[in-house]
Write an enzyme that holds these catalytic residues in place. Structure first.
Site, short mmCIF file in Angstrom:
data_model
loop_
_atom_site.label_atom_id
_atom_site.label_comp_id
_atom_site.label_asym_id
_atom_site.label_seq_id
_atom_site.Cartn_x
_atom_site.Cartn_y
_atom_site.Cartn_z
N ILE A 172 68.53 24.56 56.99
CA ILE A 172 68.53 24.42 58.45
C ILE A 172 69.68 25.18 59.10
CG2 ILE A 172 68.42 22.72 60.34
CD1 ILE A 172 66.03 22.73 58.35
N GLU A 219 77.15 28.92 59.15
CA GLU A 219 77.73 28.36 60.38
C GLU A 219 79.19 27.92 60.26
OE1 GLU A 219 75.09 25.52 62.32
OE2 GLU A 219 73.32 26.68 61.78
N HIS A 256 64.24 24.05 65.26
CA HIS A 256 64.51 22.88 64.42
C HIS A 256 64.74 21.68 65.31
CE1 HIS A 256 66.36 20.12 61.63
NE2 HIS A 256 67.40 20.04 62.43
N CYS A 298 65.74 17.34 65.17
CA CYS A 298 66.36 16.36 64.28
C CYS A 298 65.57 15.08 64.14
CB CYS A 298 67.74 16.01 64.77
SG CYS A 298 68.88 17.32 64.45
N GLU A 353 63.18 16.72 60.74
CA GLU A 353 63.53 15.60 59.89
C GLU A 353 62.25 14.86 59.54
OE1 GLU A 353 63.63 12.04 61.41
OE2 GLU A 353 63.66 11.56 59.29
N HIS A 358 71.50 12.88 55.30
CA HIS A 358 72.50 11.93 55.80
C HIS A 358 73.04 11.06 54.69
CE1 HIS A 358 69.99 13.03 59.26
NE2 HIS A 358 71.16 13.11 59.85
N1 GLN Z 1 71.58 24.60 62.62
C1 GLN Z 1 72.25 23.36 62.74
C2 GLN Z 1 72.87 22.97 61.41
O1 GLN Z 1 72.33 23.30 60.42
C3 GLN Z 1 71.33 22.26 63.19
C4 GLN Z 1 72.05 20.97 63.38
C5 GLN Z 1 71.23 19.90 63.98
O2 GLN Z 1 70.02 19.96 63.97
N2 GLN Z 1 71.85 18.88 64.49
O3 GLN Z 1 73.88 22.30 61.34
ZN ZN Z 2 68.83 18.53 62.65
#
Ligand code: GLN
Ligand code: ZN
Length: 768
Positions: free
Chosen positions: A443, A496, A654, A656, A678, A707
């Site tokens: 992600i 990132e 994406h 969550c 998710e 998580h």
């Molecule tokens: N691209 C973000 C990451 O991988 C997405 C985070 C998220 O969806 N909260 O951290």
């Molecule tokens: Zn997410």
């Protein structure tokens, strides 16, 4: 009639719905986390809580509030406190045999230790805010009753200081609506009535003058059954009250009560709290149906959710017209001040031109006091503070950018549309990107190790130069790319590492945002965030991600995915402007992101992900407003970001969460090529729903939960994939974790990804 109303007019007073509780310097966070680590005893934690509560009451007393709330404080969450008070403690927690504080925190955060291993209550967004509450769990054998009466201790404590307070509780209707229950909730109605009736009796016995029952669920779309439930609860509770006891303020917020206004008015309560900020129809309801003489109107006229100075002229005009038909008014906030930071005084570094426009919790108290004073003047327009407020609001927008305004005004349908149909694009992309069946990706973020965080903090403190910083981040990117190649992922990411936060990083690179140093707002429990503030028109100051992504791409032959945060998410996780609609800011952000997208593409990046982690969060509470007020704009803004790319460039998004069954066509209308979301904690019923609505976007339902530190096995991931393949054709399914990996550590991440790749390859082999 009018004459008599005016004659008996009461002096204007004010109160608030609730106050922030984390402490001006996050004392509560520090104390609870120290308690979690074992560095503080339960008693020491209570001492901190005590000081925080006293500080809050003293502040309110000093500012002249006529009524001061108590029990709006919480160690973790108000909904959890209500469950605790009502004995809604699921058996798995009582079975641990912990002391009270231990059991309470086991519900809040789960427990893993010598006495057992239990997960926490689940957490959900509190209406349309960025605050999360814990969802009470009602089991078959839950016996609701008034079990803990901690509110009395804080009431007495304040009383000892000479402060009469108004204890605040989540009301029975909202409690029952939000509680989770696998069987019939009807079963809990009578016990709930008894518990709240007992609560009122107890308050009366202790001489409590007022209590506040919060019923935000009343601003939602209500069915006839909801209204009947509300009546049953309150008729039952209020019928048990004697004469002259504790008065009840029934407080609503986050909208208007159009579905139950008549029912509300007919209740034998002494006060009704209505929201005049988000409640679009509140004023109209009063004008049309009136307001009873025997009740006090708690008028929520100061915005409890945003950080801008109140417009005195509008509020005073409102008050003037309310006074025509309401006997007694107490001014208040539109909702609890929980959702704003403590004080602007802690932000002296902010630009001087912005400061006078800002109003956090302490400043809102001053505003309320001032509004009361002005409301009593024969002609407030002659008052200098009124005049300076008017001047402030007529000084025009901060940081206007006519060019950006023009660009938004000139947008046409074409700007929101990708010309090539999605099916054609998808086929082309598979070919050009040389993707196998079940492409494997992540992600975006990789573990933010201590060294990554340290590097960023060194840069912030000026301990390393920008060049050194860049070198260190590049080294992390290189390690990350090598790792992904070794693991055998198909679409790689750069990790990132340059981002502290997915919104803050973008805000810092866009004109129109400012950042605070101490303006923390509770997100849940001991967690707080520091949302950026949108202060002006938004534009891209410079390349935001391109240098990092192109560097990462240069290290591999595999496709490198560019990573951006989407317009709705950036807006939803910031404090918005009040002088323009949110949609305008969203389009401005989208135009800035569009430049970034096109720049990435011009630099040969062929896969670009635009995260809309928070898209669903600001869905209006009333369904009738979903499209016109929000979704139409959010979807167009998203499409504006990417509609300019070539058909071969693959756009991912994406989210969550997987609870989007009610907005599937809208998600498809974002016109992305791929969506990851998710899914590992949900029942995957969403997949069936996707097929049924002919969902065109390719999907990557997360195959494991990021998580948790648990390493998922190859077998379980393979099983999950096979299950997904029952609904999703193999050429539309992606393989990825639930969300970004930044909160995990490296060994866990490597082990989990290894298993994920292994499982995907095995399942892929069976498809040939
Ligand atoms: N691209 C973000 C990451 O991988 C997405 C985070 C998220 O969806 N909260 O951290
Ligand atoms: Zn997410």
């Amino acid at each position: 009639m009018l004459h008599s109303v005016i004659n008996e007019r009461k002096r204007m007073k004010y109160t608030i719905v609730g106050f922030p509780r984390i402490g001006e310097h996050r004392e509560l966070k520090k104390a609870t986390e120290a308690y979690f680590r074992g560095d503080k005893t339960a008693q020491e934690l209570q001492d901190t809580v005590c000081q925080l509560r006293i500080a809050q009451w003293e502040k309110l007393r000093a500012s002249g509030a006529a009524q001061i709330p108590s029990h709006d404080f919480s160690l973790y969450d108000g909904m959890l406190d209500t469950a605790w008070m009502l004995n809604a403690v699921p058996e798995k927690y009582t079975r641990l045999g912990l002391d009270d504080t231990g059991t309470y925190f086991a519900m809040a955060r789960g427990y893993q230790g010598e006495r057992g291993d239990v997960t926490a209550l689940s957490m959900k967004k509190w209406f349309n805010t960025n605050y999360h509450y814990l969802v009470p769990e009602l089991e078959k054998n839950t016996r609701l009753s008034l079990n803990h009466t901690d509110f009395l201790a804080s009431y007495e404590q304040a009383k000892g200081l000479g402060i009469e307070t108004r204890p605040v509780f989540v009301g029975p209707f909202t409690f029952l609506k939000l509680a989770h229950c696998d069987h019939d909730k009807a079963h809990f109605v009578q016990p709930l009535i008894e518990a709240y009736a007992e609560l009122l009796r107890l308050a009366s016995r202790h001489g409590v003058q007022w209590v506040q029952l919060d019923e935000p669920s009343l601003v939602m779309d209500l069915t006839q059954e909801d209204i009947a439930l509300f009546r049953t609860l309150y008729d039952g509770i209020l019928a048990q009250r004697g004469e002259g006891g504790t008065k009840v303020l029934l407080q609503t917020y986050f909208g208007d009560v159009r579905d139950c206004y008549a029912e509300l008015l007919s209740l034998p309560v002494e006060g009704i709290g209505l929201d005049f900020v988000e409640g679009k129809q509140t004023a109209q309801l009063i004008a049309k149906y009136g307001f009873p003489e025997d009740k006090i109107l708690f008028a929520g006229v100061v915005n409890g959710k945003n950080v801008w100075r109140c417009r005195y002229a509008a509020v005073l005009e409102q008050v003037r017209s309310l006074r025509q038909c309401v006997r007694e008014i107490i001014l208040s906030t539109s909702c609890s001040l929980l959702h704003v930071p403590y004080t602007v005084a802690n932000e002296p570094q902010l630009p001087a031109e912005v400061l006078p426009h800002l109003s956090f919790a302490y400043e809102k108290l001053q505003e309320l006091a001032e509004l009361c004073r002005l409301a009593e003047l024969p002609d407030y327009t002659q008052d200098s503070s009124f005049q300076s407020n008017v001047a402030l609001h007529s000084s025009g927008s901060l940081y206007p950018n006519p060019d950006v305004q023009q660009r938004v005004a000139n947008l046409t349908e074409e700007d929101f549309t990708r010309p090539t149909p999605r099916r054609e694009r998808q086929a082309l992309q598979r070919k050009q990107l040389l993707l196998p069946l079940l492409p494997i990706t992540t992600i975006g973020s990789f573990p933010q190790t201590d060294s990554v965080k340290r590097t960023r903090s060194h840069l912030r403190k000026g301990e390393i130069s920008a060049e050194e910083y860049e070198k260190l981040v590049r080294a992390e990117i290189k390690r990350c790319v090598t790792l992904q190649e070794e693991l055998g992922l198909d679409v790689l990411v750069h990790g990132e590492y340059e981002r502290n936060d997915m919104v803050e990083y973008f805000g810092e690179n866009l004109a129109g945002f400012i950042f605070t140093r101490n303006a923390w707002v509770q997100s849940y429990g001991s967690r707080a965030t520091k949302p950026p503030i949108i202060v002006g028109d938004i534009s891209r100051k410079q390349s935001i991600t391109t240098p990092w992504i192109t560097y990462a791409a240069s290290l591999t032959n595999k496709p490198m995915k560019g990573m951006l945060t989407g317009p709705a998410t950036i807006l939803n996780w910031s404090f918005p402007r009040e002088d323009v609609p949110g949609s305008v800011s969203m389009y401005q952000i989208a135009l800035a992101l569009r430049e970034e997208v096109l720049e990435l593409e011009a630099n040969s990046i062929r896969v670009i992900q635009i995260d809309e982690a928070a898209l669903r969060e600001k869905l209006p509470l009333r369904r009738a407003d979903w499209h016109s007020e929000y979704l139409d704009h959010a979807l167009r803004a998203f499409r504006l970001c990417h509609s300019g790319v070539q058909p071969g460039t693959q756009i991912h998004t994406h989210m969550c969460y997987s609870e989007f069954e009610d907005i599937i066509p809208e998600i498809d209308a974002m016109d992305a090529d791929v969506i990851t979301f998710e899914a590992s904690r949900s029942k995957l019923t969403i997949l069936r729903a996707l097929v049924q609505s002919h969902f065109e976007t390719e999907v990557g339902p997360g195959v494991y939960d990021i998580h948790s530190p648990r390493i998922p096995s190859v077998t379980e991931i393979a099983a999950a994939l096979k299950m997904m393949l029952r609904d999703i054709p193999a050429d539309r399914l992606w393989v990825n974790p639930d969300c970004g990996l930044k909160t995990r550590n490296l060994p866990e991440t490597i082990a989990a990804l290894k298993n994920m790749v292994h499982a995907a390859v095995c399942v892929r082999d069976t498809l040939r």
